[in-house]
Design a protein around this motif. Structure first.
Motif, PDB file in Angstrom:
ATOM      1  N   PHE A  61       0.908  -1.383   0.025  1.00  0.00           N
ATOM      2  CA  PHE A  61      -0.124   0.061  -0.074  1.00  0.00           C
ATOM      3  C   PHE A  61       0.873   1.352  -0.015  1.00  0.00           C
ATOM      4  CE2 PHE A  61       0.699  -1.366   4.395  1.00  0.00           C
ATOM      5  CZ  PHE A  61       1.096  -0.203   4.992  1.00  0.00           C
ATOM      6  N   ALA A  62       0.299   2.170  -0.485  1.00  0.00           N
ATOM      7  CA  ALA A  62       0.717   3.805  -0.455  1.00  0.00           C
ATOM      8  C   ALA A  62      -0.398   4.726  -0.355  1.00  0.00           C
ATOM      9  CB  ALA A  62       1.835   3.634  -1.605  1.00  0.00           C
ATOM     10  N   THR A  70       3.895  -2.602   3.446  1.00  0.00           N
ATOM     11  CA  THR A  70       3.446  -3.761   3.230  1.00  0.00           C
ATOM     12  C   THR A  70       3.086  -4.894   4.476  1.00  0.00           C
ATOM     13  OG1 THR A  70       3.915  -6.086   2.111  1.00  0.00           O
ATOM     14  CG2 THR A  70       5.773  -4.818   2.846  1.00  0.00           C
ATOM     15  N   ARG A  71       2.009  -5.608   4.443  1.00  0.00           N
ATOM     16  CA  ARG A  71       1.759  -6.474   5.250  1.00  0.00           C
ATOM     17  C   ARG A  71       1.251  -7.669   4.694  1.00  0.00           C
ATOM     18  NH1 ARG A  71      -2.780  -2.964   4.932  1.00  0.00           N
ATOM     19  NH2 ARG A  71      -1.891  -1.695   6.813  1.00  0.00           N
ATOM     20  N   SER A 109       6.060  -0.392   7.439  1.00  0.00           N
ATOM     21  CA  SER A 109       5.597   0.884   6.928  1.00  0.00           C
ATOM     22  C   SER A 109       6.490   1.868   7.015  1.00  0.00           C
ATOM     23  CB  SER A 109       4.038   1.315   7.291  1.00  0.00           C
ATOM     24  OG  SER A 109       4.240   1.771   8.871  1.00  0.00           O
ATOM     25  N   LEU A 110       6.838   2.727   5.970  1.00  0.00           N
ATOM     26  CA  LEU A 110       7.787   3.881   6.175  1.00  0.00           C
ATOM     27  C   LEU A 110       6.926   5.152   5.930  1.00  0.00           C
ATOM     28  CD1 LEU A 110       9.295   1.414   4.779  1.00  0.00           C
ATOM     29  CD2 LEU A 110      11.002   3.018   4.240  1.00  0.00           C
ATOM     30  N   TYR A 111       7.084   6.109   6.898  1.00  0.00           N
ATOM     31  CA  TYR A 111       6.300   7.404   6.745  1.00  0.00           C
ATOM     32  C   TYR A 111       7.085   8.612   6.746  1.00  0.00           C
ATOM     33  CZ  TYR A 111       6.805   7.797  11.825  1.00  0.00           C
ATOM     34  OH  TYR A 111       7.146   7.662  13.071  1.00  0.00           O
ATOM     35  N   ARG A 112       6.351   9.826   6.371  1.00  0.00           N
ATOM     36  CA  ARG A 112       7.007  10.992   6.638  1.00  0.00           C
ATOM     37  C   ARG A 112       5.725  11.974   6.926  1.00  0.00           C
ATOM     38  NH1 ARG A 112      11.783  14.462   5.954  1.00  0.00           N
ATOM     39  NH2 ARG A 112      11.063  16.566   5.159  1.00  0.00           N
TER      40      ARG A 112
END
Length: 472
Positions: free
Chosen positions: A240-241, A271-272, A283-286
């Motif tokens: 997902f994004a 991803t999961r 997950s990577l976030y900003r």
């Protein structure tokens, strides 16, 4: 129905806690496509507050309470009841849910002054989900609205060693929160969906000062759109994004300071999924934040620390990684169906000011950069489980915006074992901090700190917890 009670003498002086909770619900099926359910939640919580201490005191004498907090007999006592209803209707490919609730709370809270207040919240919601094929493509549309309003009868008194003294503050607060949202997920292929939506929020905060001149009100109108993509690689794996806007409105205690709402734009990709002997969630976030709401403590003297004051930072950034996985690396050890699982959770937090006039690019306080928890757990199909665990705060973090005073890293060793089944009796025993490590568990934050400030809460030493439950 679930009824539970808990009592703790407390690891620190003046930290005794008592809690009782009742959760009950009753549902009725009106027809094959209609049902309604009522919920009741009642809680009572009475707790002594040991207070923050200096860093040296927290590490040298972790069981000791702040003597000034003991003198004032600082506590937090809350009684609350929440009653709610949710009704669900199914019409062809559309599901409609609607309901209402009321939440009544009384808070008896002697701290630096004696706080005494009643809160009455009420509201409702409606939500419709339409899931159908359009031109050979699956489309899922969600629309809804929420109302959350409330009144707050707030009073403060002089705290005379845990007893009410003269009235110092008398406020009448009213809150109105209205929101409406829409989200649509359109599957451009059987496995890939494009998602778009938005939320509008209208918020009112009104304060009437019954004995002073601090009356006023603030209104906020905020939009929070989002777009995203979801790829179901297979039934057990998603990628997902998304890009989303978010908003947070200040609470009542910030109203007098003309505080702005916090807004943010967040970018996330991840991803999961799961396999028979492996599961993951990464997950990577900003998040790029404007007017972040900071609650900064004001220290007037070594003997008096006021509650934190809400302030807006200018621009800040929260970015990082949230990751977790579980791996069954030993199988059929004592039984054909048993497993030994390695479960790991890791978070990386890189939170900082973005060219702030006062704080430059300093790290935001109160947040540890690296947090790691791992557990090696044996699971038997009968319901028995056992294994060690470790909690590791791997790097120091700051207690102030100026980045002058740090909270030190630590590692804690634990072990738990228990028996869990879907019906009948279950129970567990868990040992935490078995090596009796001295560490700081939490900190309140301030603008400029020095070692003499009472900002820190020591962590609990070696402790054993246990519990039983019965399901029917």
């Amino acid at each position: 129905m679930n009824l539970s009670a808990n009592r703790e003498d407390g690891y620190r002086e003046h930290s005794e806690q008592e809690m009782a909770r009742l959760n009950a619900n009753l549902g009725y099926r009106l027809s094959a496509n209609a049902e309604t359910r009522f919920y009741v939640n009642a809680n009572t919580w009475n707790g002594e507050l040991p207070g923050e201490v200096t860093k040296a005191q927290a590490l040298k004498s972790p069981k000791e309470a702040n003597p000034y907090w003991v003198f004032l007999d600082q506590q937090r006592n809350i009684d609350s009841v929440r009653v709610a209803n949710k009704t669900t209707l199914r019409i062809d490919g559309t599901t409609v849910e609607f309901g209402a609730f009321t939440h009544q709370r009384y808070v008896d809270h002697p701290i630096y002054e004696y706080l005494d207040y009643d809160v009455s919240d009420y509201g409702g919601f409606v939500r419709a989900t339409d899931d159908r094929m359009i031109g050979g493509f699956r489309n899922r549309l969600i629309v809804g609205a929420n109302v959350l309003n409330g009144t707050f009868d707030y009073k403060q008194f002089v705290n005379n060693a845990g007893k009410k003294g003269a009235l110092t503050t008398s406020l009448d607060w009213e809150s109105e929160n209205y929101s409406a949202y829409v989200e649509n997920s359109f599957s451009v292929t059987p496995n890939v969906a494009l998602i778009a939506g938005t939320q509008f929020m209208h918020v009112v905060r009104e304060q009437r000062d019954r004995i002073g001149a601090n009356s006023g009100s603030n209104d906020y109108d905020l939009w929070s759109p989002k777009v995203g993509i979801l790829w179901d690689v297979d039934p057990g794996w998603q990628v997902f994004a998304n890009i989303s806007r978010s908003a947070e409105v200040p609470t009542f205690d910030a109203n007098a300071f003309n505080i702005k709402a916090q807004t943010a734009t967040t970018y996330e990709i991840g991803t999961r999924g799961s396999r028979p002997d492996f599961r993951w969630d990464v997950s990577l976030y900003r998040a790029e934040i404007d007017d972040e709401l900071q609650c900064l403590t004001v220290v007037f003297s070594p003997f008096f620390t006021a509650p934190c004051v809400i302030q807006n930072a200018d621009k800040t950034v929260h970015q990082g990684v949230e990751a977790g996985f579980g791996l069954a690396f030993l199988k059929s050890t004592f039984d054909i169906e048993d497993r030994v699982w390695l479960n790991v959770v890791y978070t990386y937090n890189d939170f900082f000011f973005d060219n702030d006039v006062l704080w430059g690019n300093n790290q935001l306080p109160g947040v540890a950069p690296h947090n790691f928890r791992a557990e090696l757990l044996y699971n038997h199909p009968s319901g028995f489980y056992a294994g060690p665990n470790v909690e590791w705060m791997a790097d120091a973090f700051y207690a102030d915006n100026a980045n002058t005073l740090k909270v030190d890293p630590y590692a804690l060793l634990g072990f738990r074992l228990g028996y869990d089944q879907s019906k009948g009796w279950s129970g567990y025993v868990e040992g935490r901090n078995l090596l009796d490590e001295r560490y700081i568990a939490t900190t309140i934050t301030t603008g400029n700190a020095d070692p003499s400030m009472e900002l820190f809460n020591p962590g609990t030493g070696r402790a054993v917890y246990g519990g039983v439950q019965y399901r029917w």
